[in-house]
Design an enzyme around this catalytic site. Sequence first.
Site, PDB file in Angstrom:
ATOM      1  N   ASP A 115       0.845  -1.346   0.067  1.00 19.90           N
ATOM      2  CA  ASP A 115       0.082  -0.137   0.198  1.00 19.90           C
ATOM      3  C   ASP A 115       0.923   1.280  -0.031  1.00 19.90           C
ATOM      4  O   ASP A 115       2.100   1.231  -0.445  1.00 19.90           O
ATOM      5  CB  ASP A 115      -0.934  -0.067   1.300  1.00 19.90           C
ATOM      6  CG  ASP A 115      -2.300   0.669   0.836  1.00 19.90           C
ATOM      7  OD1 ASP A 115      -2.434   1.783   0.740  1.00 19.90           O
ATOM      8  OD2 ASP A 115      -3.332  -0.125   0.750  1.00 19.90           O
ATOM      9  N   LYS A 191      -3.729  -0.806  -6.730  1.00 22.18           N
ATOM     10  CA  LYS A 191      -4.594  -0.171  -6.064  1.00 22.18           C
ATOM     11  C   LYS A 191      -4.421   1.428  -6.250  1.00 22.18           C
ATOM     12  O   LYS A 191      -3.375   1.841  -6.019  1.00 22.18           O
ATOM     13  CB  LYS A 191      -4.621  -0.540  -4.442  1.00 22.18           C
ATOM     14  CG  LYS A 191      -5.262   0.303  -3.729  1.00 22.18           C
ATOM     15  CD  LYS A 191      -5.158   0.169  -2.199  1.00 22.18           C
ATOM     16  CE  LYS A 191      -6.088   0.826  -1.240  1.00 22.18           C
ATOM     17  NZ  LYS A 191      -5.837   0.667   0.219  1.00 22.18           N
ATOM     18  N   ASP A 193      -5.824   4.998  -5.486  1.00 28.47           N
ATOM     19  CA  ASP A 193      -6.636   5.439  -4.369  1.00 28.47           C
ATOM     20  C   ASP A 193      -7.131   7.043  -5.138  1.00 28.47           C
ATOM     21  O   ASP A 193      -7.169   7.352  -6.303  1.00 28.47           O
ATOM     22  CB  ASP A 193      -5.511   6.029  -3.080  1.00 28.47           C
ATOM     23  CG  ASP A 193      -6.472   5.626  -1.757  1.00 28.47           C
ATOM     24  OD1 ASP A 193      -7.594   6.164  -1.752  1.00 28.47           O
ATOM     25  OD2 ASP A 193      -5.560   5.452  -0.871  1.00 28.47           O
ATOM     26  N   GLU A 226     -12.036   4.431  -4.820  1.00 29.08           N
ATOM     27  CA  GLU A 226     -12.653   5.972  -4.793  1.00 29.08           C
ATOM     28  C   GLU A 226     -13.703   6.071  -3.679  1.00 29.08           C
ATOM     29  O   GLU A 226     -14.186   7.119  -3.629  1.00 29.08           O
ATOM     30  CB  GLU A 226     -13.550   5.801  -5.997  1.00 29.08           C
ATOM     31  CG  GLU A 226     -14.095   7.190  -6.664  1.00 29.08           C
ATOM     32  CD  GLU A 226     -15.459   7.077  -6.033  1.00 29.08           C
ATOM     33  OE1 GLU A 226     -16.277   7.985  -6.722  1.00 29.08           O
ATOM     34  OE2 GLU A 226     -16.014   6.104  -5.659  1.00 29.08           O
ATOM     35  N   ARG A 244     -14.041   0.150  -4.636  1.00 27.17           N
ATOM     36  CA  ARG A 244     -14.482   0.327  -3.437  1.00 27.17           C
ATOM     37  C   ARG A 244     -15.758   1.053  -3.435  1.00 27.17           C
ATOM     38  O   ARG A 244     -16.046   2.097  -4.213  1.00 27.17           O
ATOM     39  CB  ARG A 244     -13.519   1.321  -2.745  1.00 27.17           C
ATOM     40  CG  ARG A 244     -12.264   0.632  -2.163  1.00 27.17           C
ATOM     41  CD  ARG A 244     -12.620  -0.238  -0.898  1.00 27.17           C
ATOM     42  NE  ARG A 244     -12.851   0.829   0.071  1.00 27.17           N
ATOM     43  CZ  ARG A 244     -11.905   1.610   0.837  1.00 27.17           C
ATOM     44  NH1 ARG A 244     -10.486   1.250   0.300  1.00 27.17           N
ATOM     45  NH2 ARG A 244     -12.304   2.559   1.813  1.00 27.17           N
ATOM     46  N   ASP A 248     -13.019   3.712   4.389  1.00 28.62           N
ATOM     47  CA  ASP A 248     -12.159   2.899   4.669  1.00 28.62           C
ATOM     48  C   ASP A 248     -12.882   2.332   6.029  1.00 28.62           C
ATOM     49  O   ASP A 248     -13.475   2.733   6.788  1.00 28.62           O
ATOM     50  CB  ASP A 248     -10.883   3.544   5.404  1.00 28.62           C
ATOM     51  CG  ASP A 248      -9.853   3.861   4.341  1.00 28.62           C
ATOM     52  OD1 ASP A 248     -10.382   4.032   3.208  1.00 28.62           O
ATOM     53  OD2 ASP A 248      -9.112   4.201   4.480  1.00 28.62           O
TER      54      ASP A 248
END
Length: 437
Positions: A115, A191, A193, A226, A244, A248
Amino acid sequence: MVIMKKMKDSVLFLVVGLFSLSVLVSQSIAGRVKAPLLQSNTGGLVFSKSFNSIYDTSMYGRLQLNNGLARTPQMGWNSWNFFACNINETVIKETADALVSSGLADLGYIHVNIDDCWSNLLRDSEGQLVPHPETFPSGIKLLADYVHSKGLKLGIYSDAGVFTCEVHPGSLFHEVDDADIFASWGVDYLKYDNCFNLGIKPIERYPPMRDALNATGRSIFYSLCEWGVDDPALWAKEVGNSWRTTDDINDTWASMTTIADLNNKWAAYAGPGGWNDPDMLEIGNGGMTYEEYRGHFSIWALMKAPLLIGCDVRNMTAETLEILSNKEIIAVNQDPLGVQGRKIQANGENDCQQVWSGPLSGDRMVVALWNRCSEPATITASWDMIGLESTISVSVRDLWQHKDVTENTSGSFEAQVDAHDCHMYVLTPQTVSHSDV
């Protein structure tokens, strides 16, 4: 990302049976069809007339990635939930080793995803991303080679903004260069973001990276992060392999249950090639009980969510490994029919006695009885509720106890479920000949 959230700029009449999955998926990925994922030829022997409306998949659309990936939801590990920015190449290598030695890799957990915070704080003089010299001194290419040598795949992180959420270089306006360098390093997963996005709509910022990844000629899984801001289930099926649908997750009962409910809204939009993503698993991080973690894993699997471990797999407890390595529940998640299960009924105080269900290949059903109440409860799944014909008889298998509960049940099924626990079952019709896909 959790830490930098304040820095956002803007934030199935009759069906199932034998399913021609491979044909439909290949056509969908090529962008040639737009059709329900479930097809009918059972002749109405198993499923009720309401089945189509209960498990609607008609909103699933065309894919434009052309990468042939995500026919089932992705499985693996991601560094953020446990390590946040405290990552380095040793952690990644040891994690790859642990996935193999624990047997998790053999169960399908093959993605090792780095990440945020892997890169240097600045690009080099040629405008290229550079791994941080202190934490990833050997570079990403050699790390990818190591991960690949274990039979696993390496994932990396970037951002559809000028910076990542932790203020490392983002890929907005650098999509081609960054996709090319990721491919040259042997990266298998990205991934992507949503921080520092300059107020540009996600539907404008995410497709350029899709196109850049396609142009590399390397199959790279494209995971859109997103946060569900602009309802990506409505448009991201044309852009990524997963998207997404929520903010989170945190390692709490309240966060996990809220996110499950939010993701449930978009069940009709997911299927082979593109999946709703309610964020990574928190199992093993200590914020929930064993029973709550069982519910977490059960519902994520039933929803066909990505199963991305978020704990330190090098130091798992026996209970954590037991949950994450439940082959029967993993099989639900990876079922080739690829239809997201959903919440069917909620009763009791604050709707805490819940039934979630979904169709599986071979005319089977998965049913979860989830008790979100503070006291034990008896929860009932009726055939009418879950879309079975009222006269059909089924065998019931308990996926947590790994045993057949009954061989001949009809009309309904119930169980006593402890507070915050979840029971999960597969129902197999006994009066119809069928073959699994």
